[in-house]
Design an enzyme around this catalytic site. Structure first.
Site, PDB file in Angstrom:
ATOM      1  N   TYR A   1      -5.010  44.184   8.337  1.00  0.00           N
ATOM      2  CA  TYR A   1      -4.754  44.690   9.685  1.00  0.00           C
ATOM      3  C   TYR A   1      -3.973  45.998   9.649  1.00  0.00           C
ATOM      4  O   TYR A   1      -4.224  46.914  10.441  1.00  0.00           O
ATOM      5  CB  TYR A   1      -3.990  43.654  10.499  1.00  0.00           C
TER       6      TYR A   1
ATOM      7  N   ARG B   1      -4.237  26.822  16.691  1.00  0.00           N
ATOM      8  CA  ARG B   1      -4.317  27.344  18.057  1.00  0.00           C
ATOM      9  C   ARG B   1      -4.321  26.213  19.082  1.00  0.00           C
ATOM     10  O   ARG B   1      -5.011  26.285  20.103  1.00  0.00           O
ATOM     11  CB  ARG B   1      -5.561  28.222  18.261  1.00  0.00           C
TER      12      ARG B   1
ATOM     13  N   ARG C   1       1.186  33.132  30.441  1.00  0.00           N
ATOM     14  CA  ARG C   1       0.912  34.469  29.912  1.00  0.00           C
ATOM     15  C   ARG C   1       0.800  35.474  31.051  1.00  0.00           C
ATOM     16  O   ARG C   1       1.265  36.606  30.928  1.00  0.00           O
ATOM     17  CB  ARG C   1      -0.360  34.468  29.074  1.00  0.00           C
TER      18      ARG C   1
ATOM     19  N   ASP D   1       2.712  35.066  16.334  1.00  0.00           N
ATOM     20  CA  ASP D   1       1.515  35.739  15.844  1.00  0.00           C
ATOM     21  C   ASP D   1       1.737  36.114  14.387  1.00  0.00           C
ATOM     22  O   ASP D   1       2.881  36.373  13.968  1.00  0.00           O
ATOM     23  CB  ASP D   1       1.219  36.995  16.661  1.00  0.00           C
TER      24      ASP D   1
ATOM     25  N   ARG E   1      -5.430  29.941  24.911  1.00  0.00           N
ATOM     26  CA  ARG E   1      -6.133  30.301  26.140  1.00  0.00           C
ATOM     27  C   ARG E   1      -6.993  29.199  26.726  1.00  0.00           C
ATOM     28  O   ARG E   1      -7.380  29.276  27.893  1.00  0.00           O
ATOM     29  CB  ARG E   1      -7.006  31.538  25.892  1.00  0.00           C
TER      30      ARG E   1
END
Length: 359
Positions: free
Chosen positions: A155, A28, A41, A78, A32
């Site tokens: 998931y 990562r 974004r 992702d 963010r």
């Protein structure tokens, strides 16, 4: 125009070849915590648009390299692109993580699934890889990646994130055959996906097994480890793919380092719960190791960060075969300047470990 010098420290370290200093990249590393990421974004409107627009994915991939002297870029995407391409309806809600509109709730749901075409439904990922390679212009290698079949399955069956994994574990214990079928399809899908990334230009690969650590040892070996081993065996090692190293990472997988090393992968990622000195003794010269600073160490002062970096380097010790990384991803609240301290400390403090004069 003179091409910039090529930094191949990462690839050499993954092959356990000598390097001048320990290479460093961060899970990562684009995300963010970077204000420029938050700005792009916001312009994109939502996370999936960011992932599915090759130009935006390329820009985000390159953002941390403009700030820090990292030794690799990792494709911005992702792990859930494959199940999304299978028609499960992926979306991301702020603060809630990924959600599937059509989670798998029956054997019939699973029976309808088929591996997507990487150059069809997932072409936007391959286009991003091609664009990133062009924009990198040989500065550092590009890492491609995918989620492990078990992690994707969790998931897809849960419908999103979970605290107890009741749906997928219930399937494992009550109806293991549909789960095996799901994992078989996902194993083929991930193999195809990673081979396509290599054909598009990825120079190293990583498989993220985020949820393997929730399984019992017996279940881990069947439902998580075996599919990953099949993927490693199925990767195209001829022509353009020759020598492309593969990293396997099971979060919470410290108990299975020897099993991971025996899959045929080139490197094993370890999280911060593993003693790196012990890990090196356990795997020997079979694989390189990647890791394993606690991500929370980045909340500390610069001097404390340098001390923690020094400890990780000392734990691995001198010689080849170490890629410095966090034990998991950079957390959103981290000050970017703390990341700079980490990267520069790795380069500075690791040099003696590769000169025969560790201090």
């Amino acid at each position: 125009m003179i091409a910039p010098p090529y930094n191949d420290r990462l690839l050499r370290a993954l092959r356990r070849q000598p390097v001048d200093r320990t290479p460093v990249w961060l899970m990562r590393q684009a995300g963010r915590y970077l204000p420029e990421y938050r700005a792009i974004r916001a312009r994109a409107g939502d996370f999936m648009t960011l992932c599915q627009t090759p130009e935006l994915a390329c820009a985000v991939t390159l953002q941390p390299l403009a700030r820090f002297p990292l030794d690799a870029a990792i494709l911005f995407s992702d792990i859930l692109t494959i199940p999304d391409a299978m028609g499960l309806g992926l979306s991301f809600s702020e603060g809630e993580g990924p959600q599937f509109a059509r989670p798998l709730r029956s054997a019939a749901d699973i029976a309808r699934l088929a591996a997507p075409d990487p150059e069809g439904e997932l072409r936007y990922v391959m286009d991003a890889v091609r664009l990133i390679r062009r924009e990198l212009a040989g500065r550092v290698p590009l890492i491609g990646f995918a989620g492990s079949p078990w992690t994707l399955a969790t998931y897809m069956v849960e419908g999103g994130s979970s605290k107890d994994y009741a749906q997928v574990k219930g399937l494992l214990y009550e109806q293991p055959e549909p789960l095996r079928q799901l994992l078989s399809v996902l194993t083929q899908a991930v193999t195809d996906y990673l081979n396509a990334q290599v054909a598009a230009g990825a120079q190293a690969l990583m498989i993220f097994d985020t949820w393997g650590g929730i399984l019992t040892p017996r279940a881990y070996r069947e439902f998580s480890l075996d599919p990953m081993a099949q993927i490693v065996a199925g990767l195209n090692r001829s022509s353009a793919a020759a020598g492309v190293p593969v990293i396997l990472f099971t979060k919470g997988g410290g108990a299975w380092l020897e099993d991971l090393a025996a899959t045929g992968c080139d490197a094993v990622g370890v999280d911060w719960t593993v003693d790196l000195r012990d890990a090196r003794q356990r795997v020997g010269a079979r694989v390189a190791l990647q890791g394993n600073l606690d991500p929370a160490a980045l909340y500390a002062s610069p001097e404390r960060i340098r001390q923690q970096v020094a400890q990780v380097l000392a734990d691995f010790g001198p010689g080849a075969g170490h890629v410095f990384n966090l034990g998991h991803g950079v957390q959103p609240q981290v000050d970017p300047e703390r990341v700079r301290v980490l990267v520069e400390a790795v380069h500075e403090l690791s040099a003696p470990y590769h000169s025969g004069r560790p201090s």
